[in-house]
Structures are given as structure tokens and as C-alpha cells.
Enzyme design. Structure first.
Site, short mmCIF file in Angstrom:
data_model
loop_
_atom_site.label_atom_id
_atom_site.label_comp_id
_atom_site.label_asym_id
_atom_site.label_seq_id
_atom_site.Cartn_x
_atom_site.Cartn_y
_atom_site.Cartn_z
N GLU A 54 55.82 31.08 40.96
CA GLU A 54 54.84 30.36 41.77
C GLU A 54 53.92 31.34 42.50
OE1 GLU A 54 57.53 27.96 44.11
OE2 GLU A 54 57.48 26.35 42.66
N GLU B 221 60.02 22.78 37.10
CA GLU B 221 60.89 22.38 38.22
C GLU B 221 60.60 20.93 38.55
OE1 GLU B 221 60.59 24.72 41.78
OE2 GLU B 221 61.26 26.57 40.81
#
Ligand SMILES: *[C@@H]1O[C@H](CO)[C@@H](O)[C@H](O)[C@H]1NC(C)=O
Ligand SMILES: *[C@@H]1O[C@H](CO)[C@@H](O)[C@H](O)[C@H]1NC(C)=O
Ligand SMILES: *[C@@H]1O[C@H](CO)[C@@H](O)[C@H](O)[C@H]1NC(C)=O
Ligand SMILES: *[C@@H]1O[C@H](CO)[C@@H](O)[C@H](O)[C@H]1NC(C)=O
Ligand SMILES: *[C@@H]1O[C@H](CO)[C@@H](O)[C@H](O)[C@H]1NC(C)=O
Length: 657
Positions: free
Chosen positions: A180, A260
């Protein structure tokens, strides 16, 4: 050319065309992955080996397999394997190779996320605290000191991983680079390019490297670069089509991937336990699978932040010991209603393996254990401080004293008479993270980062001031990951800066496991103070030999105890803080219990043990309590609010500034 050679070559060509050559690729034409040339879609679950005792890896993996998953995803936390520079550990609970082998033997392919940064609600997002020995290091950037450490670590780790790549006969189909990154302020493309080259140099040109970012263009902007396949992450409840459109901006073609998909959510001390309904998870999962998307369920089992491994969010809000996550398998690996619901969704798309699901492991109530007091931390300093005290005019941080985790004692004296209550303060909010203050052996109060910056003290000039500082877990997300611990700025008494400190770095875990802590001298009647001195307590219990099926897992509960750390047989179970909640019980895996010898419980209570009235117990119970009602602590609630927004853009807390 001899006939024999020709025959061999023909045979090889034949074998190759039959798909003997293992391959895993992105098919940009047909928007899918290809495994050995065949269309492949993964339905994966996250499991962090670092949060589960090794003896339970197989049980948890089998349960995941029986849910119909065909892949697992795991992080490799750097700080778990290189606790000090160049000292690596890969054995026992840290044996990631064994974990990968098990996963393959069970029938999984593996999505590997080796960092170097992983977030994951893990101390400092997996970065080793020793990186902070360079005070102004810019983590997750092209900072040369950071890069040098990363290169060395990856030079150790990636060659270990290479034989486990799919094309080399192992289970690893894809490898994530960073984590991320688009949510991080640095937006340093050179850093990402460097990592990409580094990973390629060790893993080869064939492996599919990828990135993961929030499902929003602003996240993908700094997170995705060429040669790394861009994927997104988002939770249930939102518009799945819209979320994948964000991925399509970065990757117009190729498989849809949610790296995710949140099955639950994390907790913070002082906020309510997070719960996400199965129906909500099932609905979005079904939508994604119907689109042909690849999905990783984060978490499929959360597990436990044993010891000191929990991270924290910013503004400072540490996560509790349990990482249950309201996942389909509980912290202890129990099958839940959510497990079966998810399995029914998967059944519509994949064949569920035949055979029984490994049952939930039984839990046992060992009952009440009487505790007696050992020494206070201040009395036991000689045993706890292996390296001896360090003197300095101004306070130094944990890392300056070469300590990463746990507790450190700072000692000085009152420079003047304080006959009336005088404020002892941390004007720059430099208590990282909680400090237990005493004057001449009497507790006078607690200081806490962002929350309590002053206590009043009285005493004569020369009175001894002891401040035990607890590192409650480093920030794992955002700018704040450079999270120094200890007294990170000066303390004042009235208008004056306190000087001339003696600092004791404490090796509490070693002292506990070596049984160094002594009985206490008969205690004076407790002072009127509401707090007692930070002190150790011990108790023991016997699990008789020969009772079938014992030892079993259990949970420890510390009624009326306030805050501290607990060990069983020297194994650090983690922090307890029932007075703040929401977690009340700590998971005790059976593998640390003994039937051959008495089991030793050691507690470090920081605030006040319930022993002054005589009785002083801990309890072992068969049911966990992770959701006790708590008084509102506002930071924590803010995160819960964010989750409740439930938009498709909903991001891991790892992405909320
Ligand atoms: C979901 O998003 C897509 C693409 O942005 C849009 O066309 C669709 O109307 C949205 N669906 C709902 C139920 O809002
Ligand atoms: C310290 O004492 C002063 C004066 O008695 C009082 O006003 C103040 O609230 C006290 N501060 C704390 C943190 O107890
Ligand atoms: C404490 O104050 C002194 C003098 O102003 C300063 O040099 C020192 O850096 C400060 N220490 C910390 C830890 O802030
Ligand atoms: C508990 O402590 C006692 C006394 O130190 C020791 O003999 C025993 O081996 C310990 N039990 C375990 C399971 O380590
Ligand atoms: C906590 O969880 C248990 C078990 O799921 C449930 O029965 C109970 O109502 C919950 N308590 C609170 C305060 O939410």
C-alpha cells in the site's frame, strides 16, 4: 547427432508441451492468471505464521483448505527475523520455509508479501526498530541508510524464497513488492523502482510481482509502477464494480484482484470490539467471485500478537494482544458461523474438498491460580538490567540504549524540595507510551502519550524519582512509523528541566524465563495511594499427567488486575488491560503448558494488583472475552466510525491518515 540424443531432445520437447514446465503468468488478453497454461483464479485467505504457534500451523491451514480456498497469503515481518542487524532467526515459530512447505503439502499456492514494509497491525509495520539508530532516517524511501539495510535483508531473504517459487517447484505464485505504498507520504518512485529491480535480481524474470493499494486513484497514483501488476484492496458492503474500476485505471487488462477483502476488522485498546456480519461479507464475496475476480480474504485467521508485537495507529492508539479480527477462524482457530457461510459461497465456484473439517480444538478451564507477590521492578533492577545503568544529563530513548521492546526504567532525584504538589510534566508529549511514576517508593501517578502529560509530586530535595516507561507498540502506518520509545523529550518539574538521569535497560523476558525474580520482603502496609508499584507476581498450577487430551488450550483472565504483561513458563503471552478493554482474556495455546512440571504464571502488574486485600488470583477459563463493554476512548471510536461508513473505498486502517 546420435539417435539417442535426438530421442532425449524429442522426449524433452514432448514433456514440455505436456505442461511439465511449471509456469504462472498474467494473461492480459483474457484478463486472468494462467497456471501451467490453464486459466487460474485464486480464492485465498490471509494467515500470518508470526501470529500462530508453529504446532498449530497445520491445523489452521487444513481448516482453510477445507473451506475451499486454493491459495493462502502471508506477510514476512522483517523485524521478526532480524531482531538486531545481521542476526537472523528462522527457526521454531519463525521457520517460514517450513510454513511454505506445509502450505504446499496441503495443496495451496502461496501469495507472498515479504515487505520490506508490511503494515499488518504489527510493530512498526514490520520494520526493525534498529533502523531508527539513524535518527532522521526516511523509512520507505531512497534514503541510502534505509536502502542499504533493505538490500542486505532482501539479499538474505529472497534467495531463501527462490526455490519456493512456483516455476521452481514451490508454492509461491506471486510476490508483493512493498505494501500500500500509495498511501505513504513519500511517493518515492525511485524507491519502488529500486525494490522492483532488487526483487527481480533475486527472483528472476518469470515471477509475477505485484503491488496492492486502496481502491482509489489517489492511492494507485504513488503505489503502482511499471512491471509490477497493480491490485487493489477493499472491504465488504460497497460497490464492487466501482472498486475494480479503480484497478482498471492502473491495469486496463489482466485479472481483477482484491488483495485484501476484509472479513472483519482490527481492534484498539479502549474502543469497542469490531464485528462485521457474515451476511455482509458473503454478499460482496459472492459479487466478486461472480465477476471472475481473484480474492484474498484478509484475515482468514488473525491469531495473536504475542509478546510485544502489536502495532498502533495514529493518533496513538495501540492494538490489543488478540488479533482475532472477527475472522472466519477465531484467534484460537475455532470454526465460526462466518467460516461456514463463506464456505457456502465458495462452494458455488470451487469444488470443496471431500472429507471432514478438523474440529475446533477443545478448551479447558484450569480454574483459579493463587498469585503471590515477587519483587517490585525497582527492587529487582540488578537482576533485570543485564547491561547495567547508563547515566546521562538528558533522557535517552530505547533505541539509543539498544533496546527495542518492553520496559525501561528512568531514575533521577527531585532537585528541590516540593513541599506542595508540583507538576512533573512532559511538555512536548514525549512519554512513549505510558509511564508509571513513583517518588521514594510510592506510586504517584501515570503519564500517557497524548492523554496525561502531568502528575503532581511532593517530596524533599534528593527524593528518588523512578519512571518505568512502557513501549506499548510502534505505529505501523503513516508518517508516524518513526516511533521512538521511552522518554523522547525532556521532563520538567515546575519550571525546571529534570537532569542527570540513570537509565536501566530491562531484560524482563530473560529474567522471567530464567526464574531470576526473588520473593519480596514482607511488604509494608500499602500506602494510601490508589496505585501500587510496578511489581511481579507468580503462581503455579499442575496439570496432572495421564488425563487423556490434556493439556488443552485455555484463556487467562485477570479479574481486578489493571494493566500489565503475562508469561506462562517463560512464554510472553502479551499485554492485558481489562480496565480499558475490549479484550479481557488472553489466548493460552496448549503447547506452552506442561504435564510433567508445575506451570508457572508470571505477571508484571503496572498499576495496581488486587493483592492488598489478601486474595489475588488469575483464572483459566474455556471461553474468550474480547468484547467487554468499555468506556469510550475517542480515538479508537473514530476508527470504528470509519469502518461503519462501509464504502467500497473503505480501506484498511493502514491507509487512513
Ligand atoms: C456501482 O458502480 C457502477 C460503476 O461505477 C455503476 O454503474 C453502478 O450503478 C453502481 N451500482 C450501484 C448499485 O450503485
Ligand atoms: C496538581 O495540583 C494542582 C494544585 O493543587 C491542581 O490544580 C491540578 O489539577 C493538579 N494536577 C494534576 C494532574 O493532578
Ligand atoms: C533536553 O533539553 C536539552 C537542553 O535544551 C536539549 O539539548 C536536549 O536535546 C533535550 N533532550 C531531549 C531528549 O529532548
Ligand atoms: C516452573 O518453575 C519451577 C521452579 O523454578 C521449575 O522447577 C519448573 O520446571 C517450571 N515449570 C516449567 C513448566 O517450566
Ligand atoms: C460479546 O460476544 C458474545 C459472544 O459472541 C456475545 O454473546 C455478547 O453479547 C457480546 N457482548 C457484548 C458486550 O457485545
Amino acid at each position: 547427432m546420435s539417435l539417442l540424443r535426438l530421442a532425449v531432445i524429442l522426449l524433452l520437447l514432448f514433456a514440455f508441451s505436456l505442461g511439465e514446465h511449471r509456469s504462472f503468468t498474467v494473461d492480459y488478453k483474457n484478463d486472468c492468471f494462467r497456471k501451467d497454461g490453464e486459466t487460474f483464479r485464486y480464492i485465498s485467505g490471509s494467515i500470518h505464521y508470526s501470529r500462530i504457534p508453529r504446532v498449530y500451523w497445520k491445523d489452521r491451514l487444513l481448516k482453510m483448505y477445507m473451506a475451499g480456498l486454493n491459495a493462502i497469503q502471508t506477510y514476512i515481518p522483517w523485524n521478526y527475523h532480524e531482531e538486531s542487524p545481521g542476526r537472523y532467526s528462522f527457526s521454531g515459530d519463525r521457520d517460514v520455509e517450513y510454513f511454505l512447505q506445509l502450505a504446499q503439502d496441503i495443496g495451496f499456492v502461496v501469495i507472498l508479501r515479504p515487505g520490506p514494509y508490511v503494515c499488518g497491525e504489527w510493530d512498526m509495520g514490520g520494520l526493525p526498530a534498529w533502523l531508527l539508530t539513524k535518527k532522521d532516517i526516511v523509512l520507505r524511501s531512497s534514503d541510502p541508510d534505509y536502502i542499504a539495510a533493505v538490500d542486505k535483508w532482501m539479499g538474505k531473504l529472497l534467495p531463501m524464497m527462490k526455490p519456493y517459487l512456483y516455476q521452481n517447484g514451490g508454492p509461491i505464485i506471486t510476490v508483493q513488492v512493498e505494501n500500500e505504498y500509495g498511501s505513504y507520504f513519500a511517493c518515492d518512485y525511485n524507491y519502488m523502482r529500486h525494490l522492483s529491480k532488487l526483487f527481480r535480481s533475486y527472483l528472476g524474470d518469470e515471477v509475477v510481482l505485484f503491488t496492492t493499494d486502496g481502491a482509489g486513484l489517489n492511492y494507485l497514483k504513488c503505489g503502482s509502477i511499471q512491471d509490477l501488476y497493480a491490485t487493489v484492496d477493499f472491504g465488504p458492503g460497497g460497490n464492487v464494480t466501482a472498486a475494480f474500476e479503480a484497478q482498471r485505471h492502473a491495469e486496463p487488462h489482466g485479472p481483477l484482484v482484491n488483495s485484501e477483502f476484509y472479513t472483519g476488522w482490527l481492534d484498539h485498546w479502549g474502543s469497542h470490539h469490531s464485528v462485521v456480519s457474515s451476511a455482509r461479507v458473503a454478499k460482496s464475496l459472492n459479487e466478486m467471485l461472480a465477476m471472475g475476480a481473484n480474492v484474498n480474504l484478509y484475515m482468514f485467521i488473525g491469531g495473536t500478537n504475542f509478546g510485544y508485537w502489536n502495532g498502533a495507529n495514529s493518533p496513538y492508539a495501540p492494538q490489543p494482544t488478540s488479533y482475532d479480527y472477527d475472522a472466519p477462524l477465531s484467534e484460537a482457530g475455532d470454526l465460526t458461523e462466518k467460516y461456514y457461510t463463506i464456505r457456502e459461497v465458495i462452494r458455488m465456484y470451487n469444488k470443496i474438498p471431500a472429507g471432514p473439517i478438523p474440529p475446533t480444538t477443545p478448551k479447558y478451564s484450569y480454574g483459579t491460580v493463587v498469585m503471590t507477590q515477587l519483587q517490585t521492578v525497582s527492587d529487582a533492577l540488578e537482576k533485570l538490567s543485564f547491561s547495567g545503568p547508563v547515566k546521562s544529563m538528558y533522557p535517552q530513548t530505547f533505541i539509543e540504549l539498544n533496546q527495542a521492546f518492553g520496559y525501561m526504567l528512568y531514575r533521577t532525584v527531585l532537585p528541590v524540595d516540593c513541599s506542595t504538589p508540583t507538576p512533573l510534566s512532559s511538555p512536548l508529549n514525549g512519554i512513549h507510551d505510558r509511564a508509571y511514576v513513583s517518588v521514594d517508593g510510592v506510586s504517584v501517578g501515570i503519564l500517557e502519550r497524548n492523554k496525561a502529560l502531568t502528575v503532581n509530586v511532593t517530596g524533599k530535595a534528593g527524593s528518588q524519582v523512578d519512571i518505568l516507561v512502557e513501549n506499548m507498540g510502534r505505529i505501523n502506518y503513516g508518517k508516524g512509523i518513526n516511533d521512538f520509545k521511552g522518554l523522547v523529550s525532556n521532563l520538567t518539574l515546575g519550571a525546571d528541566t529534570l537532569l542527570d538521569w540513570i537509565m536501566y535497560s530491562l531484560s524482563i523476558d530473560e529474567a522471567v524465563s530464567q526464574g531470576l525474580l526473588g520473593e519480596t520482603k514482607p511488604t509494608d502496609p500499602p500506602p494510601l495511594a490508589a496505585l501500587s508499584l510496578p511489581a511481579f507476581y507468580k503462581g503455579s498450577f499442575i496439570i496432572p499427567d495421564g488425563i487423556p487430551d490434556l493439556p488443552q488450550d485455555t484463556y487467562i483472565k485477570l479479574p481486578q488486575w489493571r494493566k500489565g504483561q503475562v508469561w506462562i513458563n517463560g512464554f510472553n503471552l502479551g499485554r492485558y488491560w481489562p480496565s480499558r478493554g475490549p479484550q479481557v482474556t488472553l489466548f493460552v495455546p496448549a503447547n506452552i503448558l506442561s504435564t510433567a512440571q508445575p506451570n508457572n504464571v508470571t505477571v508484571l502488574e503496572l498499576e495496581e494488583a488486587p493483592c492488598s486485600s489478601g486474595t489475588c488470583n488469575v483464572e483459566f477459563t474455556s471461553t474468550p472475552i474480547l468484547n467487554a463493554t468499555v468506556q469510550a476512548h475517542h480515538e479508537g471510536d473514530a476508527y470504528v466510525k470509519l469502518r461503519e461508513l462501509g464504502a467500497a473505498q473503505e480501506k484498511s486502517i493502514c491507509d487512513i491518515h
